[in-house]
Design an enzyme around this catalytic site. Structure first.
Site, PDB file in Angstrom:
ATOM      1  N   GLY A 131       0.713  -1.203  -0.026  1.00 49.14           N
ATOM      2  CA  GLY A 131      -0.053   0.210   0.109  1.00 49.14           C
ATOM      3  C   GLY A 131       0.658   1.171   0.056  1.00 49.14           C
ATOM      4  O   GLY A 131       1.486   1.682   1.210  1.00 49.14           O
ATOM      5  N   TRP A 163      -5.855   1.594  -5.754  1.00 51.84           N
ATOM      6  CA  TRP A 163      -4.982   0.837  -6.660  1.00 51.84           C
ATOM      7  C   TRP A 163      -4.004  -0.141  -6.107  1.00 51.84           C
ATOM      8  O   TRP A 163      -2.909  -0.354  -6.567  1.00 51.84           O
ATOM      9  CB  TRP A 163      -4.500   1.642  -8.127  1.00 51.84           C
ATOM     10  CG  TRP A 163      -5.531   2.412  -8.465  1.00 51.84           C
ATOM     11  CD1 TRP A 163      -5.842   3.831  -8.609  1.00 51.84           C
ATOM     12  CD2 TRP A 163      -6.866   2.015  -9.443  1.00 51.84           C
ATOM     13  NE1 TRP A 163      -6.648   4.220  -9.326  1.00 51.84           N
ATOM     14  CE2 TRP A 163      -7.421   2.918  -9.890  1.00 51.84           C
ATOM     15  CE3 TRP A 163      -6.977   0.566  -9.857  1.00 51.84           C
ATOM     16  CZ2 TRP A 163      -8.545   2.893 -10.667  1.00 51.84           C
ATOM     17  CZ3 TRP A 163      -8.136   0.509 -10.630  1.00 51.84           C
ATOM     18  CH2 TRP A 163      -8.768   1.839 -10.863  1.00 51.84           C
ATOM     19  N   LEU A 240       9.714  -0.654  -5.619  1.00 55.43           N
ATOM     20  CA  LEU A 240       9.153  -0.346  -7.023  1.00 55.43           C
ATOM     21  C   LEU A 240      10.045  -0.636  -8.283  1.00 55.43           C
ATOM     22  O   LEU A 240       9.425  -1.191  -9.301  1.00 55.43           O
ATOM     23  CB  LEU A 240       8.814   1.145  -6.876  1.00 55.43           C
ATOM     24  CG  LEU A 240       7.509   1.466  -6.142  1.00 55.43           C
ATOM     25  CD1 LEU A 240       7.113   3.036  -6.417  1.00 55.43           C
ATOM     26  CD2 LEU A 240       6.225   0.806  -6.603  1.00 55.43           C
ATOM     27  N   GLU A 364       3.662   1.888 -11.532  1.00 55.19           N
ATOM     28  CA  GLU A 364       4.803   1.663 -11.257  1.00 55.19           C
ATOM     29  C   GLU A 364       5.666   2.714 -12.127  1.00 55.19           C
ATOM     30  O   GLU A 364       6.871   2.641 -12.679  1.00 55.19           O
ATOM     31  CB  GLU A 364       5.448   0.228 -11.547  1.00 55.19           C
ATOM     32  CG  GLU A 364       4.726  -0.862 -11.149  1.00 55.19           C
ATOM     33  CD  GLU A 364       4.558  -0.894  -9.785  1.00 55.19           C
ATOM     34  OE1 GLU A 364       5.063  -0.290  -8.912  1.00 55.19           O
ATOM     35  OE2 GLU A 364       3.954  -1.903  -9.213  1.00 55.19           O
ATOM     36  N   THR A 366       4.414   6.419 -14.620  1.00 58.94           N
ATOM     37  CA  THR A 366       3.783   6.651 -16.244  1.00 58.94           C
ATOM     38  C   THR A 366       4.927   6.849 -17.050  1.00 58.94           C
ATOM     39  O   THR A 366       6.275   7.125 -16.845  1.00 58.94           O
ATOM     40  CB  THR A 366       2.798   7.931 -16.047  1.00 58.94           C
ATOM     41  OG1 THR A 366       3.800   9.057 -15.698  1.00 58.94           O
ATOM     42  CG2 THR A 366       1.519   7.829 -15.095  1.00 58.94           C
ATOM     43  N   PHE A 384      11.034  17.377 -12.185  1.00 60.76           N
ATOM     44  CA  PHE A 384       9.783  17.020 -11.462  1.00 60.76           C
ATOM     45  C   PHE A 384       9.180  18.266 -10.821  1.00 60.76           C
ATOM     46  O   PHE A 384       8.046  18.231 -10.505  1.00 60.76           O
ATOM     47  CB  PHE A 384      10.033  16.161 -10.693  1.00 60.76           C
ATOM     48  CG  PHE A 384      10.379  14.568 -10.973  1.00 60.76           C
ATOM     49  CD1 PHE A 384       9.512  13.754 -11.487  1.00 60.76           C
ATOM     50  CD2 PHE A 384      11.916  14.197 -11.391  1.00 60.76           C
ATOM     51  CE1 PHE A 384       9.620  12.674 -12.043  1.00 60.76           C
ATOM     52  CE2 PHE A 384      11.831  12.952 -11.923  1.00 60.76           C
ATOM     53  CZ  PHE A 384      11.067  12.009 -12.103  1.00 60.76           C
TER      54      PHE A 384
END
Length: 385
Positions: A131, A163, A240, A364, A366, A384
């Site tokens: 989560g 999700w 990830l 994981e 885009t 970013f």
């Protein structure tokens, strides 16, 4: 990596053990393949396959000890590819269990957590979930609002996640939360008071899979529930990256299955008294698909060898996740065109793969996020923020 989907004979680059693992997983997928269209139509994930995946050594495949298989990175990649050749939901389940939940516990857990949970998870007896993503914190997990506060010797969790794969059938959840000491990870039994996981329905993609919304209201946990070695976002990000590595391989399975389905169809479909595979435009499509799959296999194999050498970096993984997923969607869509009107029938896999890959393209990281990861690596400049 065999036959018309392996233009450069890359199968020669695999060891006997790697080929054996691939064939074992392929045989498993072939056994369940007739059921996959129905699972997709009914939005059903067959949790009963998890113990069999455990027996095949597909759960937590690259980890050592605690009942884990201890296999190589390329073996895991090949397993991911064969699973996704069946359906993205199959590979996703293995990824959530092994690359995310088991990875977090193996990397950051206490000896007690590892000994208690990992053997059962590797066997498929205990299902886990991971989560991190929230309704308003997807690409920017640092903005998560799930919070764990101290209450005496306990921790109390409040918040929501969205999700989250396998959550409604999981027995244990790895939950990441803000604390007064930054982001920390917690191992949460899913039968804890105040913990609920609700499947997200209806979906147009990943239907033979389980994605959920998790809500936590005053979920009380002992001090021993915290993952002691995980501090900040480096913890979940490292997990990830394990999942992204598997994706770079897995999507090639969906692409290969789409391509081979289109090839077989084109060889047997007669129009104007000849198979459509003899038409120049059809051959151009097939050649383009085969080249994209071969390119993707080269990338995936290189990532696997780098990982086995301990030299795999985040920008390497972004190359594979971005490029291979994007090309896999193109292959699935192109394969559908060869099938003509029959391509919208559940009898044929390419459109199902294309729909699934839209989810894989998003989770994981885009396309945009991985593009900027590569941009940062190339320029040395952060885009970013």
């Amino acid at each position: 990596m065999t036959g018309p989907a392996d233009l450069l004979d890359l199968d020669d680059q695999l060891t006997d053990a790697e080929r054996a693992t691939r064939e074992a997983i392929r045989a498993f997928v072939d056994d369940i393949r007739p059921s996959i269209p129905e699972w997709y139509e009914k939005a059903h994930f067959p949790a009963e396959i998890m113990p069999e995946l455990g027996r095949l050594g597909a759960l937590g495949m690259i980890y050592d000890g605690y009942g884990c298989p201890g296999r190589g990175a390329v073996e895991y990649g090949l397993a991911a590819m064969e699973l996704e050749a069946g359906d993205s939901g199959l590979r996703t389940a293995v990824s959530v269990q092994g690359s995310l939940a088991m990875s977090a516990i193996h990397k950051f857990g206490s000896e007690e957590q590892k000994s208690e949970l990992l053997p059962r998870m590797a066997a498929g007896e205990l299902i886990g979930c991971f989560g991190l993503t929230e309704p308003n914190a997807g690409s920017d997990p640092g903005s998560m609002t799930t919070f764990a506060r101290r209450d005496g010797d306990d921790w109390v969790l409040n918040g929501s996640k969205r999700w989250i794969g396998l959550a409604s059938i999981a027995g244990v959840a790895v939950i990441w939360a803000q604390t007064d000491d930054g982001v920390r990870g917690f191992v949460v039994p899913t039968d804890s008071v105040g913990f609920t996981a609700t499947p997200i329905e209806p979906k147009m993609s990943m239907r033979a899979s389980v994605q959920c919304e998790i809500r936590m209201s005053e979920v009380r946990l002992p001090e021993s529930a915290m993952l002691p070695e995980a501090r900040g976002l480096r913890g979940p990000f490292s997990c990830l990256n394990e999942a992204r590595y598997g994706i770079a391989w897995g999507v090639l399975g969906a692409a290969r299955d789409s391509y081979l389905t289109a090839l077989t169809y084109a060889q047997g479909r007669m129009q104007f008294n000849r198979p459509i595979a003899s038409f120049q435009l059809t051959q151009a499509k097939l050649a383009d698909m085969a080249v994209k799959i071969t390119h993707g296999q080269l990338v995936a194999l290189r990532l696997g060898r780098l990982k086995e050498d301990g030299r795999l970096q985040s920008h390497h993984i972004s190359v594979g996740k971005l490029s291979n997923t994007r090309d896999a969607i193109d292959v699935a869509r192109q394969a559908r065109t060869i099938l003509g009107g029959n391509g919208v029938s559940a009898e044929y896999s390419p459109l199902r793969h294309a729909n699934n890959l839209e989810s894989v393209r998003t989770y994981e990281g885009t396309d945009e996020v991985h593009t900027l990861v590569l941009g940062r690596h190339i320029t040395g400049l952060e885009a970013f923020r």
